[in-house]
Design a protein around this motif. Structure first.
Motif, short mmCIF file in Angstrom:
data_model
loop_
_atom_site.label_atom_id
_atom_site.label_comp_id
_atom_site.label_asym_id
_atom_site.label_seq_id
_atom_site.Cartn_x
_atom_site.Cartn_y
_atom_site.Cartn_z
N MET A 1 0.95 -1.29 -0.15
CA MET A 1 -0.13 -0.06 -0.14
C MET A 1 0.92 1.36 -0.03
O MET A 1 0.50 2.34 -0.58
N THR A 2 1.74 1.20 0.57
CA THR A 2 2.97 2.42 0.90
C THR A 2 3.20 2.71 -0.56
O THR A 2 3.51 3.76 -1.09
N GLN A 3 3.89 1.78 -1.46
CA GLN A 3 4.20 1.76 -2.66
C GLN A 3 3.36 2.47 -3.58
O GLN A 3 3.47 3.44 -4.23
N PHE A 4 2.07 1.90 -3.51
CA PHE A 4 0.93 2.38 -4.24
C PHE A 4 0.70 4.07 -3.91
O PHE A 4 0.59 4.85 -4.87
N LYS A 5 0.87 4.32 -2.81
CA LYS A 5 0.55 5.82 -2.33
C LYS A 5 1.64 6.60 -2.82
O LYS A 5 1.58 7.98 -3.42
N ALA A 6 2.96 6.21 -2.81
CA ALA A 6 4.07 6.93 -3.29
C ALA A 6 4.06 7.05 -4.77
O ALA A 6 4.40 8.19 -5.34
N ALA A 7 3.82 6.03 -5.42
CA ALA A 7 3.70 5.94 -6.94
C ALA A 7 2.17 7.14 -7.21
O ALA A 7 2.58 7.85 -8.36
N ARG A 8 1.26 7.05 -6.67
CA ARG A 8 0.33 8.13 -6.84
C ARG A 8 0.86 9.55 -6.51
O ARG A 8 0.32 10.51 -7.44
N CYS A 9 1.23 9.70 -5.79
CA CYS A 9 1.98 11.09 -5.46
C CYS A 9 2.89 11.36 -6.26
O CYS A 9 3.01 12.49 -6.99
N GLN A 10 3.85 10.26 -6.76
CA GLN A 10 4.85 10.90 -8.05
C GLN A 10 4.20 11.33 -9.16
O GLN A 10 4.38 12.07 -9.89
N LEU A 11 2.83 10.37 -9.64
CA LEU A 11 2.17 10.67 -10.85
C LEU A 11 1.59 12.04 -10.79
O LEU A 11 1.49 12.90 -11.78
N GLY A 12 1.12 12.26 -9.45
CA GLY A 12 0.44 13.65 -9.30
C GLY A 12 1.61 15.05 -9.56
O GLY A 12 1.00 15.90 -10.18
N GLU A 13 2.74 14.70 -8.97
CA GLU A 13 3.63 15.66 -9.11
C GLU A 13 4.33 15.79 -10.71
O GLU A 13 4.39 16.76 -11.27
N THR A 14 4.23 14.57 -11.47
CA THR A 14 4.64 14.58 -12.86
C THR A 14 3.31 15.41 -13.75
O THR A 14 3.74 16.11 -14.43
N ALA A 15 2.18 15.01 -13.35
CA ALA A 15 1.23 15.78 -14.17
C ALA A 15 1.31 17.20 -13.67
O ALA A 15 0.64 18.16 -14.61
N GLY A 16 1.46 17.74 -12.38
CA GLY A 16 1.55 18.97 -12.23
C GLY A 16 2.73 19.84 -12.95
O GLY A 16 2.32 21.07 -13.27
#
Length: 104
Positions: free
Chosen positions: A1-16
């Motif tokens: 779950m921690t990896q998923f949350k980290a990946a989601r956060c990274q994706l959000g930063e990239t989109a930003g």
């Protein structure tokens, strides 16, 4: 779950990173273009055919070819109803039908 949350956060930063003024301006220009096409009333069959082909191209590109047969059928219908003669020489006005189509 921690990896998923980290990946989601990274994706959000990239989109930003893509949310620049230039990107938003381009997005607005595209939106205005689509709105003008949607409001356009075709002057003749050729212009209608061009607009219909444009939308069919967009749909076909968007679905990855999953509905190729449907797109081909729609293109054939547009061609049949916007030209005087079918490419095979059968006139639509003379009772000809698009290939594979039956009266229903």
């Amino acid at each position: 779950m921690t990896q998923f949350k980290a990946a989601r956060c990274q994706l959000g930063e990239t989109a930003g990173e893509y949310e620049t003024e230039r990107f938003r301006s381009l997005e607005q220009t595209i939106e205005q273009l689509f709105q003008s096409i949607e409001r356009r009333v075709p002057r003749d069959a050729a212009e209608f055919r061009t607009i219909a082909a444009f939308y069919l191209d967009l749909l076909e590109d968007s679905d990855g070819g999953f509905n190729k047969r449907l797109h081909d059928c729609l293109r054939q219908l547009v061609d049949w109803h916007t030209t005087d003669r079918h490419p095979n020489g059968v006139g639509f006005a003379k009772g000809g039908r698009p290939q594979g189509m039956t009266e229903g």
